[in-house]
Write a protein that holds these residues in place. Structure first.
Motif, short mmCIF file in Angstrom:
data_model
loop_
_atom_site.label_atom_id
_atom_site.label_comp_id
_atom_site.label_asym_id
_atom_site.label_seq_id
_atom_site.Cartn_x
_atom_site.Cartn_y
_atom_site.Cartn_z
N LYS A 71 0.85 -1.19 0.00
CA LYS A 71 0.00 0.00 0.00
C LYS A 71 0.89 1.24 0.00
N ASN A 119 1.68 11.97 -5.55
CA ASN A 119 1.53 10.98 -6.61
C ASN A 119 1.67 11.61 -8.00
N GLY A 164 0.82 3.73 -7.63
CA GLY A 164 0.38 2.52 -8.30
C GLY A 164 -1.11 2.32 -8.43
N GLN A 165 -1.86 3.41 -8.50
CA GLN A 165 -3.32 3.31 -8.56
C GLN A 165 -3.91 3.68 -9.92
N ILE A 181 -1.91 -2.14 -3.92
CA ILE A 181 -1.42 -2.01 -5.29
C ILE A 181 -1.57 -3.35 -5.98
N TRP A 236 7.24 0.84 -10.81
CA TRP A 236 6.26 1.79 -11.32
C TRP A 236 6.56 3.17 -10.77
N GLY A 267 1.90 3.58 -13.98
CA GLY A 267 1.07 3.66 -12.79
C GLY A 267 0.27 4.94 -12.73
N MET A 303 -1.18 -1.28 -14.34
CA MET A 303 -0.68 -2.08 -13.23
C MET A 303 -1.19 -3.52 -13.34
#
Length: 167
Positions: free
Chosen positions: A11, A16, A22-23, A43, A73, A90, A96
């Protein structure tokens, strides 16, 4: 911030800018109420995959998976994600999980340890050799030059030499 939980999930939260969380987006996480705890998604490392180790560089993350593969990523200005390009990963949907390719460390090679630098990464392989890729302004990749590695096609896998550590 990125953490490896005791069940092998990863997580991340915080800034970001390049998808380092990574979302599949560039939205920061943890700066609004209701984003943490059970609402903080793990993730996606791929179907059935968990992590055994993680390392964070400057706006990028590298993970050693339970099958010995390595995925990375986030920010990719210098090839630190090891995909033969400088595209961030990512930060867009569908990048991902199973769509995130493992880094090619060479034919039949897996990793046993990983580490991340500012804009580069390194892995100790199953045969005891060490390989590094990404930004190389001061020779930190150990190849006797200062060219980045991993930012162009044909630089990874069997073409990425192990670092000569002597006998």
């Amino acid at each position: 911030t990125v953490v490896l939980l005791d069940n092998g999930t990863v997580k991340a939260w915080g800034y970001n800018t390049a998808g380092q969380l990574g979302q599949g987006n560039t939205q920061s996480i943890g700066d609004n109420s209701g984003e943490m705890g059970d609402n903080l998604p793990a993730i996606d490392l791929g179907t059935g995959r968990t992590a055994t180790a993680i390392a964070a560089g400057n706006y990028h993350v590298v993970a050693l998976l339970d099958n010995g593969t390595v995925k990375a990523w986030g920010y990719n200005s210098s090839g630190q994600l090891g995909q033969g390009n400088t595209n961030h990963i990512g930060d867009g949907s569908g990048e991902m999980g199973d769509n995130l390719p493992a880094i090619d460390l060479g034919t039949g090679r897996t990793a046993t340890k990983i580490d991340a630098g500012l804009y580069h990464n390194a892995a100790i392989l199953d045969n005891g050799t060490v390989k590094a890729w990404g930004y190389n302004w001061s020779g930190q990749l150990g190849q006797g030059h200062t060219q980045n590695i991993g930012d162009s096609s044909g630089e990874m896998g069997d073409n990425l030499p192990a670092i000569d550590l002597g006998t």
